[in-house]
Design a protein around this motif. Structure first.
Motif, PDB file in Angstrom:
ATOM      1  N   MET A   1       0.820  -1.213   0.000  1.00 60.20           N
ATOM      2  CA  MET A   1       0.000   0.000   0.000  1.00 60.20           C
ATOM      3  C   MET A   1       0.859   1.272   0.000  1.00 60.20           C
ATOM      4  O   MET A   1       0.325   2.374   0.105  1.00 60.20           O
ATOM      5  N   GLU A   2       2.180   1.111  -0.114  1.00 54.95           N
ATOM      6  CA  GLU A   2       3.063   2.261   0.066  1.00 54.95           C
ATOM      7  C   GLU A   2       2.805   3.345  -0.978  1.00 54.95           C
ATOM      8  O   GLU A   2       2.670   4.527  -0.642  1.00 54.95           O
ATOM      9  N   SER A   3       2.725   2.956  -2.227  1.00 57.68           N
ATOM     10  CA  SER A   3       2.548   3.969  -3.270  1.00 57.68           C
ATOM     11  C   SER A   3       1.229   4.713  -3.096  1.00 57.68           C
ATOM     12  O   SER A   3       1.170   5.946  -3.226  1.00 57.68           O
ATOM     13  N   LEU A   4       0.143   4.002  -2.776  1.00 61.61           N
ATOM     14  CA  LEU A   4      -1.142   4.659  -2.560  1.00 61.61           C
ATOM     15  C   LEU A   4      -1.103   5.521  -1.309  1.00 61.61           C
ATOM     16  O   LEU A   4      -1.624   6.648  -1.303  1.00 61.61           O
ATOM     17  N   ALA A   5      -0.474   5.020  -0.248  1.00 60.84           N
ATOM     18  CA  ALA A   5      -0.410   5.795   0.992  1.00 60.84           C
ATOM     19  C   ALA A   5       0.400   7.068   0.801  1.00 60.84           C
ATOM     20  O   ALA A   5       0.027   8.145   1.302  1.00 60.84           O
ATOM     21  N   LEU A   6       1.519   6.977   0.073  1.00 64.29           N
ATOM     22  CA  LEU A   6       2.327   8.168  -0.167  1.00 64.29           C
ATOM     23  C   LEU A   6       1.576   9.189  -1.009  1.00 64.29           C
ATOM     24  O   LEU A   6       1.689  10.403  -0.796  1.00 64.29           O
ATOM     25  N   SER A   7       0.794   8.716  -1.987  1.00 57.20           N
ATOM     26  CA  SER A   7       0.003   9.646  -2.805  1.00 57.20           C
ATOM     27  C   SER A   7      -1.100  10.324  -2.004  1.00 57.20           C
ATOM     28  O   SER A   7      -1.584  11.384  -2.391  1.00 57.20           O
ATOM     29  N   LEU A   8      -1.490   9.694  -0.892  1.00 52.41           N
ATOM     30  CA  LEU A   8      -2.545  10.264  -0.044  1.00 52.41           C
ATOM     31  C   LEU A   8      -1.973  11.100   1.100  1.00 52.41           C
ATOM     32  O   LEU A   8      -2.730  11.543   1.972  1.00 52.41           O
ATOM     33  N   GLY A   9      -0.643  11.296   1.108  1.00 56.18           N
ATOM     34  CA  GLY A   9      -0.049  12.212   2.079  1.00 56.18           C
ATOM     35  C   GLY A   9       0.770  11.568   3.166  1.00 56.18           C
ATOM     36  O   GLY A   9       1.250  12.279   4.063  1.00 56.18           O
ATOM     37  N   CYS A  10       0.978  10.275   3.152  1.00 56.15           N
ATOM     38  CA  CYS A  10       1.801   9.640   4.177  1.00 56.15           C
ATOM     39  C   CYS A  10       3.281   9.895   3.899  1.00 56.15           C
ATOM     40  O   CYS A  10       3.686  10.230   2.776  1.00 56.15           O
ATOM     41  N   ASP A  11       4.098   9.713   4.912  1.00 56.36           N
ATOM     42  CA  ASP A  11       5.533   9.992   4.831  1.00 56.36           C
ATOM     43  C   ASP A  11       6.303   8.681   4.893  1.00 56.36           C
ATOM     44  O   ASP A  11       6.111   7.884   5.818  1.00 56.36           O
ATOM     45  N   ARG A  12       7.184   8.443   3.895  1.00 58.65           N
ATOM     46  CA  ARG A  12       7.962   7.210   3.869  1.00 58.65           C
ATOM     47  C   ARG A  12       8.957   7.140   5.015  1.00 58.65           C
ATOM     48  O   ARG A  12       9.354   6.048   5.440  1.00 58.65           O
ATOM     49  N   ALA A  13       9.330   8.264   5.522  1.00 56.83           N
ATOM     50  CA  ALA A  13      10.290   8.271   6.630  1.00 56.83           C
ATOM     51  C   ALA A  13       9.716   7.558   7.850  1.00 56.83           C
ATOM     52  O   ALA A  13      10.460   6.993   8.671  1.00 56.83           O
ATOM     53  N   GLN A  14       8.416   7.560   7.979  1.00 56.66           N
ATOM     54  CA  GLN A  14       7.786   6.873   9.105  1.00 56.66           C
ATOM     55  C   GLN A  14       8.055   5.370   9.038  1.00 56.66           C
ATOM     56  O   GLN A  14       8.343   4.726  10.050  1.00 56.66           O
ATOM     57  N   LEU A  15       7.986   4.795   7.803  1.00 61.10           N
ATOM     58  CA  LEU A  15       8.267   3.372   7.640  1.00 61.10           C
ATOM     59  C   LEU A  15       9.740   3.077   7.879  1.00 61.10           C
ATOM     60  O   LEU A  15      10.087   2.091   8.539  1.00 61.10           O
ATOM     61  N   GLU A  16      10.618   3.922   7.334  1.00 63.43           N
ATOM     62  CA  GLU A  16      12.058   3.705   7.532  1.00 63.43           C
ATOM     63  C   GLU A  16      12.410   3.775   9.010  1.00 63.43           C
ATOM     64  O   GLU A  16      13.223   2.986   9.507  1.00 63.43           O
ATOM     65  N   LEU A  17      11.806   4.710   9.727  1.00 62.59           N
ATOM     66  CA  LEU A  17      12.079   4.828  11.154  1.00 62.59           C
ATOM     67  C   LEU A  17      11.550   3.614  11.916  1.00 62.59           C
ATOM     68  O   LEU A  17      12.215   3.110  12.836  1.00 62.59           O
ATOM     69  N   ALA A  18      10.371   3.098  11.532  1.00 65.84           N
ATOM     70  CA  ALA A  18       9.815   1.931  12.214  1.00 65.84           C
ATOM     71  C   ALA A  18      10.703   0.714  12.007  1.00 65.84           C
ATOM     72  O   ALA A  18      10.935  -0.079  12.943  1.00 65.84           O
ATOM     73  N   VAL A  19      11.227   0.531  10.793  1.00 64.77           N
ATOM     74  CA  VAL A  19      12.114  -0.600  10.523  1.00 64.77           C
ATOM     75  C   VAL A  19      13.419  -0.450  11.293  1.00 64.77           C
ATOM     76  O   VAL A  19      13.978  -1.421  11.827  1.00 64.77           O
ATOM     77  N   ALA A  20      13.916   0.766  11.359  1.00 62.97           N
ATOM     78  CA  ALA A  20      15.181   0.993  12.080  1.00 62.97           C
ATOM     79  C   ALA A  20      15.015   0.737  13.578  1.00 62.97           C
ATOM     80  O   ALA A  20      15.968   0.305  14.250  1.00 62.97           O
TER      81      ALA A  20
END
Length: 943
Positions: A729-748
């Motif tokens: 859902m990443e591409s759709l979520a990013l198009s709707l205003g979500c921030d990819r940095a949130q996922l990178e931070l969660a993985v880290a």
């Protein structure tokens, strides 16, 4: 008891007998108390008619008494709130059951629900005769006086109600509590065992038939009443359970209170009234007994539970299962009733008849319909009818007047011949052999003779003058049924068929609830008799007959709501975005009529019922986001209600945001993917709730990821589903205003400890570009090279396999890791390790194994000889010296020159700084020189 009392002599004989047997004063009190109970019941001014449920003797005696007395008011031991249903019995084929049903409880424990009470009715029952007489005779009032269904459960302690609510397999009544009129069975286990042993029978139903039914079928009214009250008094006085006796006494107080309340408002003389109750209650000793009693009794109000009422099909086997009767006993009772009401001098029964039955079609008038309203009922008044029939039937003395002692003569008289005469038994034997041969048995005339002789022998051994149906059944099983049953029916079943079979009732169209009638009406275009109990096949050509599309929609709805087997698709499918062109269905609505009727308790149409159930499921306190998404799917498939679908979707968003665990992540991922595919395939804009669900889920799972990776209660499958949601859902979520940095931070921030979850996080970092394929290879090499980590390598592989959902590009790497393990590990390590690998993959990644199998099929050679020269693609060839790199010319160079933009893009991806090295006259060979293997592979394709 005065010396001149009618039972004084019998009372003295019983007291003397108690003294001779040495039973003491207790035994004498019990025996004389039986006579006192009989005398008390017969002296009551309101005539009490004691009965036993589904007893032909009681039904015969009731029909005769109704003809003779012609009462104007009948008080019936039946739940008072079931009385409005009695008129609908005319539209039904017996046996059926009156039912009260409650699914939403208010005042009862929630774990009791749903509550259901049934009162089965058969033609060979005294209450049916009373009901038929009251409904077919003008000027007769029928009053049900027993506990309401609400009071039935109020009177039961929690442990008793829970025990009685256990479902009964194979019974049409399901888990309903049965209410029967006249439960006559010993409650003292030792007494029942004693009677069965000395009566030489196996079951209580057989003892009752031999020692009560047969002697009382032809008895006069006075004898019948006295014997039945005597039996009821005996079982009552020997009841060992005070709690159960207290429940019965509460019912008796309730019934007598209701009777007195009605008597206070009625102008009918008490001599023209009749009280029909079980023989157990006829011997009641409560203070409220009798119309002249002044003892008060407070009836507690009902709870706020809303009860629904209707009629459901019943059957002989369902009645036997619910009330603990012997298999086939109700069928035998029906056969005895049929004999008693046919032939010269037989009793004229009362029957209800209707012009309509089935699904609204005209029905033939039942046999003996002329007798449904007897000649006596045509008199101007019941009084005149009584005078017209009293001379023909021999009216008994009015209740309350002194009666003669009929018990002494009955108890002292030898048993009369009963059962089957020789001609009837011979006919049964011949018919049974014929039926057995049709069902695969190698039966012959010799078997018929053997069954006849064995029946007579068994009857003699058991002290009977004539064989009974029970003797006949035992003889048939002994003589015909050998080691195996050739078909589906054993000999005992064949005997039941011979006696009339397991009759199954049917509720007529006019007696059905509106929902059931609506279903039958909407399925009329199919042209099938859906009320029949046989299974029907419906063929729907939806392309050639588009008018059948509403029928198809309704059938899919019924399949969703009714139990398995009622509506079953053979061909056709209904999924999101797809519909069938042709469908084939097996329909058994007639066999599942009870389920359809109970569906009508929830609403007027099936669409309304489904909407209520979906709403109830989505707003249940235990509902999850997956539950709400399932409701959304059903709403789209079956209801086509956009407003309701959006309401359910908004509920799913709220439930997802409120979840504190990821237990439902796999279900959420599977369902939201299906819904996204559906909406994208429909070509419409994604609904607002879907967009909110994706953004809320992206933020929600990013927040929970670090905690879930270290939680012992979270499985690797659930973590993989979280990552699958985040990456798919990443591409759709990013198009709707979500921030990819949130996922990178969660993985880290995730620091898993289990091997499978560690491998999942490695795959997540690879998907984010934080790890390369070379890094993953090196880490797997380290695991295989360390003897301490080799035993846990299957768990790492399981994690990698689970990672195929969020990172499908790793399919080739997983095949490579498996191949490397099989290649590098020695046999002494590999062989013990292999079973664990297989069990781990089967338990945690079974649905993802086809991906690996397909990838392995593309990677490995297809023949055994090719395997000897095969080089794995992940084993790279050693690089050639730079001076010896040849300049590749030919079609490849021409292709690069014709497509310079493509060449520049590929060069940038590969890191080439000058792909066009050379002169204008020389070919552009910079990219080819830096990557000779690629150039050679492409050149081979052009050769």
């Amino acid at each position: 008891m005065p010396a001149g009392a009618p039972f004084a002599a019998l009372r003295g004989q019983l007291r003397d007998a108690a003294g001779e047997f040495g039973g003491g004063e207790v035994t004498a009190d019990i025996l004389t108390g039986l006579v006192d109970d009989v005398d008390r019941a017969l002296r009551e001014r309101l005539e009490i008619f004691p009965v036993c449920h589904h007893s032909p003797a009681s039904a015969v005696a009731m029909a005769r008494r109704l003809h003779a007395k012609q009462p104007r008011v009948i008080y019936l031991e039946l739940c008072e709130d079931l009385q409005p249903l009695l008129g609908e019995l005319a539209n039904c084929t017996l046996p059926v059951a009156l039912q009260a049903y409650a699914s939403e409880l208010d005042g009862f424990p929630a774990e009791w629900g749903p509550l259901s009470v049934v009162a089965p009715i058969t033609e060979a029952s005294a209450e049916y005769q009373a009901i038929s007489y009251a409904l077919t005779t003008p000027g007769v009032e029928l009053v049900c006086v027993d506990h309401s269904t609400d009071h039935v459960f109020q009177q039961k302690p929690p442990e008793r109600a829970t025990a009685e609510l256990m479902p009964e397999d194979g019974a049409l009544h399901g888990d309903a509590v049965g209410v029967q009129l006249g439960d006559l069975r010993p409650r003292f286990a030792e007494l029942e065992a004693f009677l069965l042993h000395h009566g030489k029978v196996r079951h209580w139903s057989e003892w009752w038939d031999q020692y009560v039914e047969q002697p009382l079928v032809g008895a006069d009214h006075a004898t019948y009443r006295q014997v039945m009250v005597l039996i009821g008094s005996l079982f009552r006085r020997l009841t060992p359970d005070p709690a159960r006796l207290s429940e019965d006494e509460a019912r008796e107080r309730y019934m007598w209170t209701r009777i007195r309340d009605h008597r206070a408002q009625s102008t009918v003389d008490v001599d023209d009234c009749l009280y029909v109750c079980g023989a157990f209650h006829a011997a009641s000793r409560v203070d409220q007994f009798g119309v002249d009693s002044t003892a008060a009794y407070r009836i507690v109000p009902r709870t706020a539970t809303s009860w629904l009422y209707g009629l459901i099909p019943s059957s002989h086997s369902a009645i036997e299962a619910q009330f603990g009767l012997a298999p086939g006993s109700v069928s035998i009772a029906a056969a005895i009733w049929s004999r008693a009401t046919s032939g010269r001098g037989a009793v004229r029964p009362y029957r209800l008849s209707s012009a309509k039955s089935g699904t609204g079609k005209k029905a033939a008038t039942p046999r003996a319909a002329k007798a449904a309203t007897p000649r006596a009922a045509k008199a101007a008044t019941p009084r005149a009818a009584k005078a017209a029939t009293s001379s023909a039937t021999g009216a008994a003395p009015a209740s309350g007047e002194p009666v003669g002692d009929m018990l002494s003569g009955f108890l002292a008289a030898p048993s009369r011949p009963g059962g089957l005469d020789e001609d009837e038994l011979r006919g049964w034997c011949v018919d049974l052999v014929r039926l057995a041969r049709r069902n695969g048995y190698l039966a012959s005339t010799a078997d018929a003779i053997a069954v006849f002789e064995t029946s007579v022998l068994l009857a003699g051994i058991r002290g009977r003058h004539r064989p009974t149906p029970y003797d006949f059944t035992d003889a048939a099983v002994t003589c015909i049924e050998k080691d195996t049953v050739p078909g589906r029916r054993d000999v005992a079943t064949l005997c039941g068929i011979l006696l009339g079979g397991d009759r199954i009732g049917r509720v007529g169209y006019d007696a059905l609830p509106p929902l059931a009638r609506d279903v039958y009406d909407r399925l009329i275009p199919l042209g099938l008799d859906l009320a029949a109990r046989t299974q029907k096949r419906a063929l729907l050509d939806l392309a050639g007959q588009p008018e059948l599309r509403p029928c198809s929609d309704l059938l899919w709805l019924l399949r969703r709501l009714l139990p398995d087997g009622a509506v079953r698709p053979i061909m056709g499918e209904r999924t999101l975005g797809e519909s069938s062109v042709q469908e084939s269905w097996d329909l058994a609505l007639g066999r599942n009529q009870r389920s359809l009727i109970e569906l009508g308790y929830d609403g007027v149409t099936v669409e309304q019922v489904l909407e209520q159930r979906l709403r109830r499921a989505a707003w249940d306190p235990m509902a999850t986001a997956g539950t709400a998404l399932a409701a959304v799917e059903d709403s789209i498939l079956f209801l086509a209600n956009r407003r309701f679908t959006e309401e359910l979707g908004a509920r799913a968003v709220g439930l997802l945001a409120a979840e504190r665990t990821v237990a439902g992540a796999p279900d959420v991922l599977r369902r939201i993917r299906r819904l996204l595919t559906y909406y994208r395939g429909a070509g419409s804009v994604l609904p607002d709730w879907v967009q909110e669900f994706v953004t809320a889920g992206y933020a929600h799972y990013c927040t929970l990821l670090p905690v879930a990776t270290v939680d012992e209660d979270t499985s690797v499958r659930q973590v993989a589903a979280m990552l699958g949601f985040l990456f798919s859902m990443e591409s759709l979520a990013l198009s709707l205003g979500c921030d990819r940095a949130q996922l990178e931070l969660a993985v880290a921030q995730s620091h898993p400890e289990t091997p499978a979850t560690i491998a999942l996080l490695w795959a997540a970092r690879y998907q984010l570009g934080l790890l390369t394929l070379a890094d993953l290879r090196s880490r797997c090499d380290e695991l295989l090279g360390n003897p301490l980590t080799v035993p846990s390598f299957p768990a790492y592989l399981s994690g990698f396999v689970q990672a195929l959902d969020p990172a499908p590009a790793l399919t080739g790497f997983v095949v490579e890791a498996l191949s490397g393990a099989f290649a590098r590990l020695p046999d002494e390590v590999l062989l013990p390790w292999l079973p664990r690998l297989l069990t781990t993959l089967r338990a945690e990644a079974a649905e993802l194994m086809p991906l690996l199998v397909r990838e392995a099929g593309r990677t490995f050679p297809g023949s055994l000889p090719a395997l000897d020269t095969w080089t794995p693609p992940w084993v790279g060839a050693p690089p050639a010296p730079e001076a010896s790199v040849p300049v590749v010319a030919g079609p490849v160079v021409d292709l690069l020159a014709d497509r310079p933009d493509t060449c520049n893009a590929v060069a940038a991806l590969l890191g080439s700084t000058d792909p066009w090295s050379g002169t204008a006259s020389a070919p552009p060979t910079g990219l080819l020189t830096e990557h000779p293997a690629t150039a050679a592979a492409i050149a081979a394709l052009f050769d």
